[in-house]
Scaffold this motif. Structure first.
Motif, PDB file in Angstrom:
ATOM      1  N   GLY A  74      43.223  28.049  30.761  1.00 13.40           N
ATOM      2  CA  GLY A  74      43.479  27.416  31.825  1.00 13.40           C
ATOM      3  C   GLY A  74      42.526  27.564  32.889  1.00 13.40           C
ATOM      4  O   GLY A  74      41.415  27.033  32.898  1.00 13.40           O
ATOM      5  N   ALA A  75      42.982  28.258  34.164  1.00 11.97           N
ATOM      6  CA  ALA A  75      41.874  28.439  35.266  1.00 11.97           C
ATOM      7  C   ALA A  75      42.112  29.973  35.603  1.00 11.97           C
ATOM      8  O   ALA A  75      43.326  30.058  36.179  1.00 11.97           O
ATOM      9  CB  ALA A  75      41.819  27.379  36.160  1.00 11.97           C
ATOM     10  N   GLY A  76      41.315  30.846  35.886  1.00 17.91           N
ATOM     11  CA  GLY A  76      41.786  31.955  36.458  1.00 17.91           C
ATOM     12  C   GLY A  76      41.457  32.134  37.987  1.00 17.91           C
ATOM     13  O   GLY A  76      41.248  31.169  38.518  1.00 17.91           O
ATOM     14  N   PHE A  77      41.575  33.317  38.517  1.00 15.89           N
ATOM     15  CA  PHE A  77      41.511  33.639  39.974  1.00 15.89           C
ATOM     16  C   PHE A  77      40.666  35.109  39.713  1.00 15.89           C
ATOM     17  O   PHE A  77      41.380  36.138  39.861  1.00 15.89           O
ATOM     18  CB  PHE A  77      42.690  33.526  40.640  1.00 15.89           C
ATOM     19  CG  PHE A  77      42.753  33.793  42.071  1.00 15.89           C
ATOM     20  CD1 PHE A  77      42.684  32.783  42.708  1.00 15.89           C
ATOM     21  CD2 PHE A  77      42.689  34.971  42.578  1.00 15.89           C
ATOM     22  CE1 PHE A  77      42.913  32.558  44.198  1.00 15.89           C
ATOM     23  CE2 PHE A  77      42.812  34.938  44.055  1.00 15.89           C
ATOM     24  CZ  PHE A  77      42.710  33.877  44.776  1.00 15.89           C
ATOM     25  N   VAL A  78      39.480  34.781  39.760  1.00 16.80           N
ATOM     26  CA  VAL A  78      38.689  36.287  39.756  1.00 16.80           C
ATOM     27  C   VAL A  78      37.861  36.286  40.892  1.00 16.80           C
ATOM     28  O   VAL A  78      37.112  35.530  41.606  1.00 16.80           O
ATOM     29  CB  VAL A  78      37.786  36.032  38.528  1.00 16.80           C
ATOM     30  CG1 VAL A  78      36.928  37.408  38.636  1.00 16.80           C
ATOM     31  CG2 VAL A  78      38.372  35.802  37.156  1.00 16.80           C
ATOM     32  N   LEU A  79      38.330  37.384  41.783  1.00 16.05           N
ATOM     33  CA  LEU A  79      37.798  37.886  43.190  1.00 16.05           C
ATOM     34  C   LEU A  79      36.438  38.613  42.614  1.00 16.05           C
ATOM     35  O   LEU A  79      36.664  39.790  41.900  1.00 16.05           O
ATOM     36  CB  LEU A  79      38.761  38.629  43.776  1.00 16.05           C
ATOM     37  CG  LEU A  79      38.210  39.208  44.972  1.00 16.05           C
ATOM     38  CD1 LEU A  79      37.413  38.155  46.107  1.00 16.05           C
ATOM     39  CD2 LEU A  79      39.315  40.112  45.736  1.00 16.05           C
ATOM     40  N   ARG A  80      35.449  38.193  43.315  1.00 21.28           N
ATOM     41  CA  ARG A  80      34.215  39.077  43.237  1.00 21.28           C
ATOM     42  C   ARG A  80      33.868  39.610  44.646  1.00 21.28           C
ATOM     43  O   ARG A  80      33.508  38.426  45.516  1.00 21.28           O
ATOM     44  CB  ARG A  80      33.378  38.458  42.287  1.00 21.28           C
ATOM     45  CG  ARG A  80      33.582  38.230  40.893  1.00 21.28           C
ATOM     46  CD  ARG A  80      32.070  37.361  40.137  1.00 21.28           C
ATOM     47  NE  ARG A  80      32.416  37.473  38.656  1.00 21.28           N
ATOM     48  CZ  ARG A  80      32.934  36.399  38.097  1.00 21.28           C
ATOM     49  NH1 ARG A  80      33.333  35.323  38.792  1.00 21.28           N
ATOM     50  NH2 ARG A  80      33.116  36.391  36.579  1.00 21.28           N
ATOM     51  N   VAL A  81      33.540  40.805  44.662  1.00 28.70           N
ATOM     52  CA  VAL A  81      32.679  41.503  45.877  1.00 28.70           C
ATOM     53  C   VAL A  81      31.267  41.894  45.344  1.00 28.70           C
ATOM     54  O   VAL A  81      31.438  42.537  44.229  1.00 28.70           O
ATOM     55  CB  VAL A  81      33.590  42.194  46.451  1.00 28.70           C
ATOM     56  CG1 VAL A  81      32.906  42.826  47.697  1.00 28.70           C
ATOM     57  CG2 VAL A  81      34.880  41.740  46.958  1.00 28.70           C
ATOM     58  N   ASN A  82      30.375  41.267  46.088  1.00 28.34           N
ATOM     59  CA  ASN A  82      28.887  41.725  45.549  1.00 28.34           C
ATOM     60  C   ASN A  82      28.498  41.384  44.146  1.00 28.34           C
ATOM     61  O   ASN A  82      27.950  42.066  43.381  1.00 28.34           O
ATOM     62  CB  ASN A  82      28.593  43.156  45.964  1.00 28.34           C
ATOM     63  CG  ASN A  82      28.724  43.379  47.498  1.00 28.34           C
ATOM     64  OD1 ASN A  82      28.504  42.577  48.354  1.00 28.34           O
ATOM     65  ND2 ASN A  82      29.508  44.706  47.768  1.00 28.34           N
ATOM     66  N   GLY A  83      29.111  40.306  43.727  1.00 28.78           N
ATOM     67  CA  GLY A  83      28.948  40.073  42.172  1.00 28.78           C
ATOM     68  C   GLY A  83      29.750  40.643  41.555  1.00 28.78           C
ATOM     69  O   GLY A  83      29.914  40.208  40.206  1.00 28.78           O
ATOM     70  N   GLU A  84      30.685  41.662  41.695  1.00 30.53           N
ATOM     71  CA  GLU A  84      31.478  42.655  40.698  1.00 30.53           C
ATOM     72  C   GLU A  84      32.948  42.078  40.871  1.00 30.53           C
ATOM     73  O   GLU A  84      33.499  42.045  41.779  1.00 30.53           O
ATOM     74  CB  GLU A  84      31.075  43.863  41.132  1.00 30.53           C
ATOM     75  CG  GLU A  84      31.975  44.918  40.243  1.00 30.53           C
ATOM     76  CD  GLU A  84      31.683  46.482  40.576  1.00 30.53           C
ATOM     77  OE1 GLU A  84      32.548  47.156  40.630  1.00 30.53           O
ATOM     78  OE2 GLU A  84      30.311  46.777  40.542  1.00 30.53           O
ATOM     79  N   PRO A  85      33.427  41.825  39.470  1.00 29.41           N
ATOM     80  CA  PRO A  85      34.677  41.543  39.497  1.00 29.41           C
ATOM     81  C   PRO A  85      35.742  42.697  40.130  1.00 29.41           C
ATOM     82  O   PRO A  85      35.497  43.532  39.871  1.00 29.41           O
ATOM     83  CB  PRO A  85      34.983  41.158  37.991  1.00 29.41           C
ATOM     84  CG  PRO A  85      33.612  41.023  37.420  1.00 29.41           C
ATOM     85  CD  PRO A  85      32.945  41.783  38.422  1.00 29.41           C
ATOM     86  N   VAL A  86      36.793  42.276  40.826  1.00 29.15           N
ATOM     87  CA  VAL A  86      37.728  43.171  41.351  1.00 29.15           C
ATOM     88  C   VAL A  86      39.254  43.101  40.976  1.00 29.15           C
ATOM     89  O   VAL A  86      39.440  41.771  40.812  1.00 29.15           O
ATOM     90  CB  VAL A  86      37.797  43.212  43.082  1.00 29.15           C
ATOM     91  CG1 VAL A  86      38.734  44.009  43.473  1.00 29.15           C
ATOM     92  CG2 VAL A  86      36.493  43.512  43.448  1.00 29.15           C
ATOM     93  N   GLU A  87      39.635  44.218  40.282  1.00 32.60           N
ATOM     94  CA  GLU A  87      40.929  43.823  39.722  1.00 32.60           C
ATOM     95  C   GLU A  87      41.888  44.145  40.942  1.00 32.60           C
ATOM     96  O   GLU A  87      41.764  45.325  41.502  1.00 32.60           O
ATOM     97  CB  GLU A  87      41.344  44.921  38.627  1.00 32.60           C
ATOM     98  CG  GLU A  87      42.912  44.590  37.998  1.00 32.60           C
ATOM     99  CD  GLU A  87      43.465  46.019  37.567  1.00 32.60           C
ATOM    100  OE1 GLU A  87      44.490  45.830  37.041  1.00 32.60           O
ATOM    101  OE2 GLU A  87      42.666  46.926  37.703  1.00 32.60           O
ATOM    102  N   VAL A  88      42.559  43.302  41.351  1.00 33.27           N
ATOM    103  CA  VAL A  88      43.462  43.222  42.387  1.00 33.27           C
ATOM    104  C   VAL A  88      44.620  43.985  42.524  1.00 33.27           C
ATOM    105  O   VAL A  88      45.539  43.587  41.378  1.00 33.27           O
ATOM    106  CB  VAL A  88      43.731  41.984  43.285  1.00 33.27           C
ATOM    107  CG1 VAL A  88      44.658  42.026  44.333  1.00 33.27           C
ATOM    108  CG2 VAL A  88      42.502  41.126  43.662  1.00 33.27           C
ATOM    109  N   ARG A  89      45.025  45.063  43.254  1.00 36.58           N
ATOM    110  CA  ARG A  89      46.140  45.740  42.852  1.00 36.58           C
ATOM    111  C   ARG A  89      46.580  45.623  44.468  1.00 36.58           C
ATOM    112  O   ARG A  89      46.298  46.625  45.308  1.00 36.58           O
ATOM    113  CB  ARG A  89      45.952  47.166  42.672  1.00 36.58           C
ATOM    114  CG  ARG A  89      45.283  47.433  41.252  1.00 36.58           C
ATOM    115  CD  ARG A  89      45.120  48.701  40.898  1.00 36.58           C
ATOM    116  NE  ARG A  89      44.556  49.916  41.612  1.00 36.58           N
ATOM    117  CZ  ARG A  89      42.981  49.951  41.721  1.00 36.58           C
ATOM    118  NH1 ARG A  89      42.388  49.294  41.045  1.00 36.58           N
ATOM    119  NH2 ARG A  89      42.620  50.744  42.617  1.00 36.58           N
ATOM    120  N   GLY A  90      47.613  44.637  44.608  1.00 35.10           N
ATOM    121  CA  GLY A  90      47.903  44.438  46.319  1.00 35.10           C
ATOM    122  C   GLY A  90      49.271  44.442  46.476  1.00 35.10           C
ATOM    123  O   GLY A  90      50.251  44.472  45.669  1.00 35.10           O
TER     124      GLY A  90
END
Length: 843
Positions: free
Chosen positions: A314-330
């Motif tokens: 489908g289409a993801g929602f991948v947050l990257r900070v400084n190019g590094e993916p962040v698994e969001v625990r929010g």
């Protein structure tokens, strides 16, 4: 709050408030005609409370008796002394007026306002006079004002019982399914005179970037306003490193005839800001001088991107900070008090501490609240907590007429600018559930062709961000699917909200979803016992007592609590058992859901729980109640959001996959130990898996080797003899890391829910001892014990516990420390220990 210049003189003394028009109770008419003392910044409810004219709005059923406050117009007035001081300009500045107001100085109308989410500035030189000056602010009654606008302009679809979407006022002040209805009025932020000459700094936007060579780039956009003339204004920007090293300085000029400039500072080998768990949070000081005016703030150098591109699933929602993916625990954040002027830096700090303690790395500031004070974002900057900020549109259609459009544009420009220094802020979001509502909530016929707000989300707001701050990601809505012809809440694309669980479905339905990113889901429970009984006084206490239901705002909320535990926990036989059952079921539901979502890593890249906090004492989805008590859910959250998670999940074998019918998901036929490693270090080690009876008798055992890459996840299949129960009511699978320092906790797989287990209600021994600063509880399990929790607040409402919601196999022991200043006997705290076992009554 917006940066306050040194030239600003607050006018916060000598205020009074009077009732102008409305259904004022007879016993308050005299006092409110004469006027009572008012606190500024403040709000009418709190002034009435301080004057003894109303009781605590949170207590009992006082909410209904105090609805007249929102139906009344209020006038705040003060007198202040002023004398010419040689400055050229004298501006009256109101940083926050709630909401529809008429401002008068010495009897002359200065302006009318209609937006609590922005500030106002007016040149009042012609109106000031030497000596005494009178300032009044008259607020329209918010409830009838909203209703009148709906009548005049046409009502628009919304949730809840007031026309909150007619005003640019905090939506949840009119009540929500967790919020008290205390729509009121007041000067909720500072008001005063700003006297200045030459040039003032109107705005600073210190935007950051980091290039491929590790050079930090600060581009400080500086806007000025001149008191007179049109001369050039010199600008100096100084950047101070977090280490205290040599400052970097750059200069520029705002040319004559213009009002802005951009100053660029290059920072070789910049210290990069990271979210918690990914690195440090270095913050650089930024000082701006323009002529004689100054501004100060902080920045952190980092880059932000969110990848929503199509993939095979489908289409993801991948947050990257400084190019590094962040698994969001929010977690979702709501205003931390129903009366906003009660939200202090200390309350914000408590919230950030609660988030960090629960292994949270992102706060979503929800769109039915406010743009929070800078204190929250400052603390998030320091802690490495990421912030997702909604624009303030929630669960409703919003008019797009010229007047409303202008107000939305003004508030968005101001708050995008104000929040631009904060490295923690990584996502702007257009609305909460409005796009979804436009599709699924029957708006079409009710709108009759009228605009519903989409112009804000697809044109105005992204346009403002592109102009003022293109360094953050923008999402038009939550949920949102990032593509044409897609349902906005499709699990295959972007972000989704899961609300069939709680509203109508059992929490095991979480496992039916394979979302890419979950930005809302949750389950309710009451607050801590001491919080609940401080405001609910039904005799006897009953889940459906009148005051209890005042503090339950969700539709059929306590019925849903009852339905929610069915099949999972025994029916409670007392009010205290009801309280424990519902709290425990909330924790079980969310632990189940998050463990499933995280087990889908990297297909699912984040889960944002609804919600962290409460704004009053109430039955709600919160993990921490209004008094600051951490509910059992908070401890479940801490465990299931651990950077390293071990969870036992059903999986489909290759055979099941190969033989599944086209278009249907294969049936799970095996059990896997899913290891999620959200750390920078790979893991290699072994786990011992046992199937054992509740008395500790081992029935099957296996050693499971595992290798998990950094920021990765693996499935390790359990042998069938370990995973298959002979007697599900009396057995449990326990998987323990052989290295106690691995960062993975013990994982449990129960053969049945509590209601179907033969748990020993007397399986736990508790020895209590006084220690420095509190009480130590030493726990020993004679048989399998599920979900130990200490309701220490029943003895001391100020008590905190070091651990909670732990399970112990037979023979295991643990220690919980109660932090308390109470002189109560240790045995009193031991008496507040509850377990799932003691709900069963089975031997």
């Amino acid at each position: 709050m917006t940066f306050v210049p040194a030239t600003f003189r607050p006018l916060h003394d000598g205020w009074s408030v009077t009732a102008v028009e409305g259904p004022v109770p007879d016993d308050a008419v005299g006092a409110l005609a004469a006027g009572i003392p008012a606190v500024v910044p403040g709000e009418a409810h709190l002034d009435l409370l301080a004057a003894g004219l109303i009781a605590d709005p949170f207590d009992g059923d006082n909410e209904a008796a105090q609805q007249w406050i929102g139906d009344t117009s209020w006038r705040f007035a003060t007198t202040f002394e002023w004398a010419p001081d040689g400055e050229t300009r004298h501006d009256l500045v109101a940083y926050g007026l709630d909401t529809v107001a008429r401002v008068e100085l010495n009897g002359v109308v200065v302006a009318t306002t209609q937006n609590m989410h922005r500030s106002y500035r007016w040149d009042v030189r012609p109106l000031l006079r030497a000596g005494a000056n009178t300032l009044t602010v008259t607020f329209a009654a918010p409830v009838p004002e909203a209703a009148a606008r709906a009548e005049r302009n046409g009502a628009l679809p919304r949730v809840n019982h007031h026309e909150y979407n007619q005003l640019r006022k905090m939506a949840c002040s009119f009540g929500w399914d967790w919020g008290i209805d205390v729509a009121g009025a007041g000067i909720w932020k500072p008001i005063g005179l700003d006297s200045w000459s030459g040039a003032r700094i109107a705005a600073v936007r210190p935007l950051v970037d980091v290039d491929d060579d590790g050079v930090g780039l600060l581009t400080a956009h500086v806007e000025v306003e001149r008191a007179t003339g049109d001369e050039a204004v010199p600008v100096t920007v100084t950047l101070t490193p977090p280490s205290g090293g040599a400052a970097l300085t750059a200069t520029a000029v705002v040319p004559a005839g213009t009002t802005s400039t951009a100053v660029v500072v290059r920072v070789p080998d910049v210290a990069v800001w990271w979210p918690v768990g990914h690195g440090d949070q270095p913050l650089y000081g930024v000082d701006v001088v323009a002529g004689d005016a100054s501004w100060a703030g902080r920045v952190g150098f980092r880059t932000v991107a969110v990848d929503t591109s199509d993939d095979a699933a489908g289409a993801g929602f991948v947050l990257r900070v400084n190019g590094e993916p962040v698994e969001v625990r929010g977690v979702n954040w709501i205003p931390d008090h129903a009366f906003l002027t009660k939200v202090t830096r200390e309350r914000y700090a408590r919230g950030i501490d609660d988030a960090l303690g629960a292994n949270v790395n992102l706060l979503r500031v929800w769109g039915g609240g406010i743009y929070e004070d800078d204190d929250l974002y400052d603390l998030a900057d320091e802690a490495g907590i990421l912030v997702w900020q909604d624009f303030l549109f929630a669960c409703a259609a919003y008019a797009e007429d010229a007047e409303t459009w202008a107000e939305v544009e003004a508030e968005a420009r101001e708050n995008v600018t104000r929040l631009s220094p904060h490295p923690s802020l990584v996502i702007w979001n257009g609305n909460n559930e409005n796009t979804w509502g436009s599709v699924d909530w029957g708006w079409g016929g009710r709108l009759a062709g009228r605009a519903w707000g989409d112009g804000y989300y697809t044109r105005l707001l992204p346009g403002i961000l592109a102009e003022l701050d293109p360094t953050r990601f923008y999402s038009p809505a939550s949920p949102f699917s990032f593509g044409p012809y897609r349902h906005p809440n499709d699990e295959r694309f972007g972000t989704m909200h899961v609300w069939d669980v709680w509203n109508r479905a059992d929490y095991t339905v979480y496992r039916d979803y394979r979302p890419r990113f979950v930005s809302e889901f949750g389950f309710q429970a009451p607050p801590a016992w001491s919080t609940l009984t401080a405001v609910v006084h039904d005799q006897p206490l009953d889940p459906f007592g009148p005051q209890m239901l005042v503090h339950q705002k969700a539709n059929l909320g306590n019925k849903k609590l009852e339905r929610g535990w069915q099949g999972h926990l025994p029916d409670p036989t007392s009010i205290e058992d009801w309280h424990w059952t519902t709290q425990l079921n909330q924790a079980h539901a969310i632990r189940f859901g998050i463990a499933h979502f995280r087990s889908l890593t990297p297909h699912c890249t984040g889960a944002v729980l609804w919600q962290l906090n409460d704004n009053w004492p109430v039955m709600s989805w919160a993990a921490v109640d209004h008094a600051g008590h951490r509910k059992p859910l908070w401890f479940a959250l801490r465990d299931v959001f651990s950077p390293r998670l071990a969870t036992l999940q059903p999986r489909a074998s290759q055979h099941a996959i190969d033989t599944a019918w086209e278009g249907l998901a294969p049936d799970p036929d095996i059990t896997a130990l899913v290891l999620v490693n959200d750390t920078a270090e790979p893991f290699t080690g072994t786990f011992t898996a046992t199937r054992q009876r509740f008395d500790g008798t081992v029935l099957a055992t296996a050693t499971l080797p595992a290798a998990v890459p950094a920021r990765g996840a693996v499935d390790v299949v359990l042998p069938a003899d370990v995973a298959t129960f002979d007697d599900a009511a009396c057995e449990v699978v326990v998987v323990t890391p052989d290295d106690a320092d691995s960062g993975f906790a013990t994982a449990f797989l129960d053969g049945a829910d509590v209601v179907g287990q033969a748990l020993d209600p007397d399986a736990l021994t508790v020895d209590a001892h006084a220690v420095d600063g509190g009480v130590e509880l030493r726990l020993t399990a004679r048989s399998y014990v599920r979900d130990v929790f200490v309701h220490a607040d029943k003895v001391d409402p100020a008590a905190r516990t070091s651990a909670g919601l732990m399970s112990l196999p037979a023979g295991a022991s643990a220690t919980i420390v109660v932090d308390t200043a109470s002189d109560a006997a240790p045995a009193a705290f031991a008496g507040t220990v509850r377990t799932a076992n003691d709900l069963t009554g089975k031997g």
